[in-house]
Motif scaffolding. Sequence first.
Motif, PDB file in Angstrom:
ATOM      1  N   UNK A 154       0.805  -1.220   0.000  1.00  0.00           N
ATOM      2  CA  UNK A 154       0.000   0.000   0.000  1.00  0.00           C
ATOM      3  C   UNK A 154       0.840   1.273   0.000  1.00  0.00           C
ATOM      4  N   UNK A 155       1.973   1.343   0.730  1.00  0.00           N
ATOM      5  CA  UNK A 155       2.750   2.591   0.740  1.00  0.00           C
ATOM      6  C   UNK A 155       3.273   3.025  -0.623  1.00  0.00           C
ATOM      7  N   UNK A 156       3.274   2.154  -1.616  1.00  0.00           N
ATOM      8  CA  UNK A 156       3.727   2.547  -2.948  1.00  0.00           C
ATOM      9  C   UNK A 156       2.698   3.425  -3.665  1.00  0.00           C
ATOM     10  N   UNK A 157       1.471   3.474  -3.124  1.00  0.00           N
ATOM     11  CA  UNK A 157       0.362   4.229  -3.723  1.00  0.00           C
ATOM     12  C   UNK A 157       0.045   3.750  -5.138  1.00  0.00           C
ATOM     13  N   UNK A 158       0.293   2.480  -5.395  1.00  0.00           N
ATOM     14  CA  UNK A 158       0.014   1.943  -6.727  1.00  0.00           C
ATOM     15  C   UNK A 158      -1.473   2.029  -7.065  1.00  0.00           C
ATOM     16  N   UNK A 159      -2.340   1.874  -6.059  1.00  0.00           N
ATOM     17  CA  UNK A 159      -3.784   1.989  -6.308  1.00  0.00           C
ATOM     18  C   UNK A 159      -4.158   3.377  -6.793  1.00  0.00           C
ATOM     19  N   UNK A 160      -3.534   4.390  -6.202  1.00  0.00           N
ATOM     20  CA  UNK A 160      -3.832   5.762  -6.600  1.00  0.00           C
ATOM     21  C   UNK A 160      -3.494   5.979  -8.069  1.00  0.00           C
ATOM     22  N   UNK A 161      -2.329   5.521  -8.478  1.00  0.00           N
ATOM     23  CA  UNK A 161      -1.882   5.730  -9.847  1.00  0.00           C
ATOM     24  C   UNK A 161      -2.644   4.837 -10.834  1.00  0.00           C
ATOM     25  N   UNK A 162      -3.107   3.700 -10.341  1.00  0.00           N
ATOM     26  CA  UNK A 162      -3.882   2.800 -11.205  1.00  0.00           C
ATOM     27  C   UNK A 162      -5.370   3.140 -11.201  1.00  0.00           C
ATOM     28  N   UNK A 163      -5.756   4.181 -10.433  1.00  0.00           N
ATOM     29  CA  UNK A 163      -7.155   4.604 -10.327  1.00  0.00           C
ATOM     30  C   UNK A 163      -8.029   3.463  -9.804  1.00  0.00           C
ATOM     31  N   UNK A 164      -7.525   2.782  -8.759  1.00  0.00           N
ATOM     32  CA  UNK A 164      -8.259   1.683  -8.133  1.00  0.00           C
ATOM     33  C   UNK A 164      -8.650   2.077  -6.713  1.00  0.00           C
ATOM     34  N   UNK A 165      -9.903   1.832  -6.366  1.00  0.00           N
ATOM     35  CA  UNK A 165     -10.376   2.119  -5.018  1.00  0.00           C
ATOM     36  C   UNK A 165      -9.862   1.075  -4.031  1.00  0.00           C
ATOM     37  N   UNK A 166     -10.005   1.391  -2.745  1.00  0.00           N
ATOM     38  CA  UNK A 166      -9.563   0.491  -1.682  1.00  0.00           C
ATOM     39  C   UNK A 166     -10.669   0.387  -0.641  1.00  0.00           C
ATOM     40  N   UNK A 167     -10.948  -0.824  -0.182  1.00  0.00           N
ATOM     41  CA  UNK A 167     -11.921  -1.034   0.897  1.00  0.00           C
ATOM     42  C   UNK A 167     -11.274  -1.895   1.972  1.00  0.00           C
ATOM     43  N   UNK A 168     -11.330  -1.403   3.212  1.00  0.00           N
ATOM     44  CA  UNK A 168     -10.884  -2.186   4.370  1.00  0.00           C
ATOM     45  C   UNK A 168     -12.129  -2.611   5.127  1.00  0.00           C
ATOM     46  N   UNK A 169     -12.379  -3.910   5.193  1.00  0.00           N
ATOM     47  CA  UNK A 169     -13.600  -4.417   5.808  1.00  0.00           C
ATOM     48  C   UNK A 169     -13.254  -5.436   6.886  1.00  0.00           C
ATOM     49  N   UNK A 170     -13.783  -5.244   8.076  1.00  0.00           N
ATOM     50  CA  UNK A 170     -13.484  -6.155   9.164  1.00  0.00           C
ATOM     51  C   UNK A 170     -13.971  -5.615  10.484  1.00  0.00           C
TER      52      UNK A 170
END
Length: 283
Positions: A112-128
């Motif tokens: 996650x610290x690479x911020x690859x999701x941000x650059x790939x325009x992908x959302x993130x959900x933390x569920x628990x």
Amino acid sequence: MTRSDNGPGVDAAVEAAMEIDGIYRAISAGAASFGVRIAPEEVAELATRMDFGPEGLQAVADVFGYLGERHRDSVIQTLLRLSRIPQKAPKTFDNFDFARIQGKDPKALRQLPTLSNLHARKNIAFIGPEGIGKTHLAQAYGNKCCELGYKTYYMKATELKAKLEKAIAENRTESVVNFMVKPSCLIIDEIGRRRFDRDCTNLFFDIVDRRYEKEGPNALILTSNTPASQWDEFFTGDDTLLCALDRLFDRASVFMMKGPSYRGRECETFSVEAVAAVIKTVK
């Protein structure tokens, strides 16, 4: 001609020229950080005209470097302040205990610290469940975005509901949707704390839909105690919710987290006992 044929004097001259060229480029880059365009060649011409030697050029480069760092720090502090991410005890990736994370896919969490999701325009959900680190990770992602110059905005789902209700009451829904679309990283924490009525659910869809079409680095980060398949308990309007979820999770990383709560690790328990009072008789 081989290197040995050049002689030490020629090699030193080449190295000195390369060093000066590096200084020209450093000054050019430093000026660019303040929005001033000056090519390395122009810096060289200016240095010649003003009779700047290597020491003078290096001093200019050092000043630009110092001012650049000050400017960068100021921008980061502004982004952090506007993000609304709590900073009293900042939650970062560095102070998250990744050693606690086991299971099949811990590597994905550590990336996650690479911020690859941000650059790939992908959302993130933390569920628990409660206390497992969902909010910590969401805020850490937002803090990292601010450090790298990306506009971020953090809010609880209860705050989002109140903001949408107020926008509807004041007939300014378009401006609120525009505001929620602008940040590169939008964090909505604790989905499920409040139920959204039909109008608020429609606006939530508008935000998701607009962000789905948004160009450039962007990610919507959500946390919830409840799987998305049960979010119909918190939003009104089945079709609208389904359309929102379809866009939310079309490009997304969903972390299904489980385990004991991490809270209470600094709680100390002391055993004490009260005894009967001693009554003194005055004679």
